[in-house]
Design a protein around this motif. Structure first.
Motif, PDB file in Angstrom:
ATOM      1  N   GLU A 181       0.889  -1.259  -0.037  1.00 49.35           N
ATOM      2  CA  GLU A 181       0.310   0.103  -0.199  1.00 49.35           C
ATOM      3  C   GLU A 181       0.806   1.264  -0.062  1.00 49.35           C
ATOM      4  O   GLU A 181       1.681   1.470   0.767  1.00 49.35           O
ATOM      5  CB  GLU A 181      -0.858   0.140   1.237  1.00 49.35           C
ATOM      6  CG  GLU A 181      -2.063   1.150   1.231  1.00 49.35           C
ATOM      7  CD  GLU A 181      -2.741   1.312   2.404  1.00 49.35           C
ATOM      8  OE1 GLU A 181      -3.670   2.023   2.513  1.00 49.35           O
ATOM      9  OE2 GLU A 181      -2.562   0.157   3.259  1.00 49.35           O
ATOM     10  N   SER A 182       0.526   2.313  -0.840  1.00 50.11           N
ATOM     11  CA  SER A 182       1.189   3.611  -0.962  1.00 50.11           C
ATOM     12  C   SER A 182       0.293   4.526  -1.104  1.00 50.11           C
ATOM     13  O   SER A 182      -0.644   4.546  -2.028  1.00 50.11           O
ATOM     14  CB  SER A 182       2.186   3.426  -2.114  1.00 50.11           C
ATOM     15  OG  SER A 182       3.000   4.929  -1.941  1.00 50.11           O
ATOM     16  N   GLN A 183       0.242   5.618  -0.084  1.00 49.10           N
ATOM     17  CA  GLN A 183      -0.668   6.722  -0.078  1.00 49.10           C
ATOM     18  C   GLN A 183      -0.185   7.945  -0.651  1.00 49.10           C
ATOM     19  O   GLN A 183      -0.867   9.055  -0.645  1.00 49.10           O
ATOM     20  CB  GLN A 183      -1.446   6.713   1.327  1.00 49.10           C
ATOM     21  CG  GLN A 183      -2.175   5.426   1.610  1.00 49.10           C
ATOM     22  CD  GLN A 183      -3.419   5.479   0.904  1.00 49.10           C
ATOM     23  OE1 GLN A 183      -4.052   6.228  -0.099  1.00 49.10           O
ATOM     24  NE2 GLN A 183      -3.816   3.788   0.610  1.00 49.10           N
ATOM     25  N   ARG A 184       1.118   7.865  -0.452  1.00 49.39           N
ATOM     26  CA  ARG A 184       1.811   9.308  -1.053  1.00 49.39           C
ATOM     27  C   ARG A 184       2.710   9.382  -2.004  1.00 49.39           C
ATOM     28  O   ARG A 184       3.830   9.906  -1.690  1.00 49.39           O
ATOM     29  CB  ARG A 184       2.496   9.984   0.527  1.00 49.39           C
ATOM     30  CG  ARG A 184       1.389  10.251   1.626  1.00 49.39           C
ATOM     31  CD  ARG A 184       1.998  10.694   2.859  1.00 49.39           C
ATOM     32  NE  ARG A 184       2.713   9.606   3.576  1.00 49.39           N
ATOM     33  CZ  ARG A 184       3.963   9.401   3.594  1.00 49.39           C
ATOM     34  NH1 ARG A 184       4.935  10.401   2.835  1.00 49.39           N
ATOM     35  NH2 ARG A 184       4.674   8.483   4.413  1.00 49.39           N
ATOM     36  N   SER A 185       2.633   8.581  -3.007  1.00 47.34           N
ATOM     37  CA  SER A 185       3.742   8.454  -3.896  1.00 47.34           C
ATOM     38  C   SER A 185       3.640   9.549  -4.820  1.00 47.34           C
ATOM     39  O   SER A 185       2.499  10.250  -4.874  1.00 47.34           O
ATOM     40  CB  SER A 185       3.383   7.447  -4.900  1.00 47.34           C
ATOM     41  OG  SER A 185       3.420   5.968  -4.307  1.00 47.34           O
ATOM     42  N   GLU A 186       4.703  10.143  -5.399  1.00 47.97           N
ATOM     43  CA  GLU A 186       4.864  11.465  -6.165  1.00 47.97           C
ATOM     44  C   GLU A 186       5.440  11.199  -7.539  1.00 47.97           C
ATOM     45  O   GLU A 186       6.517  10.637  -7.576  1.00 47.97           O
ATOM     46  CB  GLU A 186       5.187  12.480  -5.420  1.00 47.97           C
ATOM     47  CG  GLU A 186       4.382  13.100  -4.147  1.00 47.97           C
ATOM     48  CD  GLU A 186       5.082  14.359  -3.732  1.00 47.97           C
ATOM     49  OE1 GLU A 186       6.219  14.930  -4.142  1.00 47.97           O
ATOM     50  OE2 GLU A 186       4.286  14.941  -2.736  1.00 47.97           O
ATOM     51  N   TRP A 187       5.079  11.459  -8.665  1.00 51.18           N
ATOM     52  CA  TRP A 187       5.820  11.643  -9.619  1.00 51.18           C
ATOM     53  C   TRP A 187       5.961  12.904 -10.188  1.00 51.18           C
ATOM     54  O   TRP A 187       5.032  13.654 -10.610  1.00 51.18           O
ATOM     55  CB  TRP A 187       4.589  10.818 -10.798  1.00 51.18           C
ATOM     56  CG  TRP A 187       4.858  11.017 -12.236  1.00 51.18           C
ATOM     57  CD1 TRP A 187       6.021  11.464 -12.914  1.00 51.18           C
ATOM     58  CD2 TRP A 187       4.197  10.631 -13.318  1.00 51.18           C
ATOM     59  NE1 TRP A 187       6.062  11.227 -14.310  1.00 51.18           N
ATOM     60  CE2 TRP A 187       4.922  11.081 -14.598  1.00 51.18           C
ATOM     61  CE3 TRP A 187       2.754  10.154 -13.315  1.00 51.18           C
ATOM     62  CZ2 TRP A 187       4.232  10.819 -15.827  1.00 51.18           C
ATOM     63  CZ3 TRP A 187       2.258  10.050 -14.706  1.00 51.18           C
ATOM     64  CH2 TRP A 187       3.158  10.171 -15.858  1.00 51.18           C
ATOM     65  N   GLN A 188       7.256  13.179 -10.225  1.00 44.99           N
ATOM     66  CA  GLN A 188       7.910  14.704 -10.609  1.00 44.99           C
ATOM     67  C   GLN A 188       7.867  14.677 -12.285  1.00 44.99           C
ATOM     68  O   GLN A 188       8.898  13.953 -12.680  1.00 44.99           O
ATOM     69  CB  GLN A 188       8.820  15.113  -9.792  1.00 44.99           C
ATOM     70  CG  GLN A 188       8.615  15.207  -8.329  1.00 44.99           C
ATOM     71  CD  GLN A 188       8.157  16.426  -7.950  1.00 44.99           C
ATOM     72  OE1 GLN A 188       7.907  17.301  -8.831  1.00 44.99           O
ATOM     73  NE2 GLN A 188       7.686  16.484  -6.839  1.00 44.99           N
ATOM     74  N   THR A 189       7.386  15.717 -12.957  1.00 40.37           N
ATOM     75  CA  THR A 189       7.571  15.925 -14.352  1.00 40.37           C
ATOM     76  C   THR A 189       7.288  17.113 -14.721  1.00 40.37           C
ATOM     77  O   THR A 189       6.294  17.732 -14.279  1.00 40.37           O
ATOM     78  CB  THR A 189       6.796  14.811 -15.117  1.00 40.37           C
ATOM     79  OG1 THR A 189       7.283  14.831 -16.629  1.00 40.37           O
ATOM     80  CG2 THR A 189       5.240  15.088 -15.039  1.00 40.37           C
ATOM     81  N   SER A 190       8.108  17.457 -15.533  1.00 41.71           N
ATOM     82  CA  SER A 190       7.765  19.106 -16.022  1.00 41.71           C
ATOM     83  C   SER A 190       7.468  20.023 -15.075  1.00 41.71           C
ATOM     84  O   SER A 190       6.982  21.242 -15.148  1.00 41.71           O
ATOM     85  CB  SER A 190       6.712  18.908 -17.170  1.00 41.71           C
ATOM     86  OG  SER A 190       6.907  18.360 -18.155  1.00 41.71           O
ATOM     87  N   GLY A 191       8.261  19.911 -14.079  1.00 44.98           N
ATOM     88  CA  GLY A 191       8.241  20.658 -12.651  1.00 44.98           C
ATOM     89  C   GLY A 191       6.952  20.552 -11.841  1.00 44.98           C
ATOM     90  O   GLY A 191       6.527  21.311 -11.075  1.00 44.98           O
ATOM     91  N   LYS A 192       6.097  19.595 -12.286  1.00 46.62           N
ATOM     92  CA  LYS A 192       4.928  19.207 -11.529  1.00 46.62           C
ATOM     93  C   LYS A 192       5.018  17.952 -10.815  1.00 46.62           C
ATOM     94  O   LYS A 192       5.703  17.118 -10.955  1.00 46.62           O
ATOM     95  CB  LYS A 192       3.732  19.077 -12.607  1.00 46.62           C
ATOM     96  CG  LYS A 192       3.529  20.305 -13.598  1.00 46.62           C
ATOM     97  CD  LYS A 192       3.007  21.530 -12.963  1.00 46.62           C
ATOM     98  CE  LYS A 192       2.821  22.668 -13.920  1.00 46.62           C
ATOM     99  NZ  LYS A 192       2.262  23.968 -13.398  1.00 46.62           N
TER     100      LYS A 192
END
Length: 283
Positions: A181-192
């Motif tokens: 389980e993952s509730q706080r994954s973040e994908w950073q792309t184009s500064g977003k």
């Protein structure tokens, strides 16, 4: 000490293992020379020998600077759902990976126990990190290349030349009862920063939501879209399985049409106001 070891796509090099038995416990630890897919691997395993029925074990692992290829990519799918359905022959995955993982559970399986129920007794937590990553997603996830359809010109890009681009991906996760389980994954792309949350079972079932709202934030037309939607986009759903994922993107075509209609209406009203307002001033 092993110079090279290749198992199920895992490329281990300069493998060194120190072993000791003390205070009723067996301890295994890799040496500093050990590499997994060109990244430093530090693994520590402790097994309690005083409980021979279960052999309680604790595992701590750190892997830094590894290259995304071979069998590791397949295993990382459990915490990186965008790898679901990946065809290694065409995906051409590039990137660097870091992984921290701690687990505890019984090293011994009960008589007649299946591996799935045995893994249900394990629990742990960890963090997966990817940097400078790019790959061609599975056909089923091709919608992520242009996820906002007609509104794409109002959003920051997430892909180039048919490949998803990931400046960084961070996924803190927990593992219990056969589910990651993952509730706080973040994908950073184009500064977003795109947020992901959800679960993957060891059997491979996926249930994730992806928040694409940040792709529109800070963009002039994008902010108009968000205002029309009350501040956020409907969630994108990633379901199915690791082998056969399915993607449910929000229906944004009607929203785009309405915005264009409203924009045209506003321009018309502005033109009429200027026309008649100017005439009034001349009169």
């Amino acid at each position: 000490q092993l110079t090279a070891l290749d198992i199920a796509g895992f490329a281990l090099r300069n493998v060194g293992i120190d072993a000791s038995v003390a205070d009723g416990a067996l301890r295994l630890a890799t040496t500093e020379s050990t590499l997994l897919d060109d990244g430093s691997l530090v693994a520590n395993i402790a097994v309690d020998l005083t409980d021979l029925d279960r052999l309680p074990a604790k595992i701590a692992l750190q892997w830094n600077g590894g290259k995304l290829d071979g069998g590791t990519t397949q295993w990382l799918r459990y915490a990186m759902p965008l790898f679901a359905g990946l065809d290694a022959d065409v995906a051409d995955v590039v990137g660097t990976v870091g992984l921290e993982l701690s687990l505890d559970g019984p090293a011994m399986m009960r008589e007649g126990q299946e591996w799935v129920t045995w893994l249900d007794d394990w629990q742990g937590k960890g963090t997966l990190g990817l940097t400078d990553t790019a790959f061609a997603p599975a056909t089923e996830l091709g919608g992520l290349l242009a996820p906002l359809g007609p509104l794409g010109k109002s959003a920051a890009p997430v892909a180039k030349d048919g490949r998803l681009e990931i400046a960084s991906f961070t996924a803190p996760f927990s593992f219990a009862k056969g589910t990651v389980e993952s509730q706080r994954s973040e994908w950073q792309t184009s500064g977003k920063s795109i947020g992901l949350s959800g679960t993957t079972t060891l059997a491979g079932a996926l249930d994730y939501t992806i928040d694409l709202t940040p792709l529109l934030r800070g963009e002039r037309d994008g902010e108009k879209v968000l205002k029309a939607l009350g501040g956020s986009l409907p969630a994108t759903r990633l379901k199915g399985s690791l082998e056969a994922p399915s993607l449910e993107l929000p229906e944004l075509g009607d929203i785009a049409s309405k915005l264009l209609q409203n924009e045209g209406k506003n321009l018309l009203e502005k033109g009429l106001n200027e026309l008649f307002g100017g005439k009034q001033r001349r009169d």
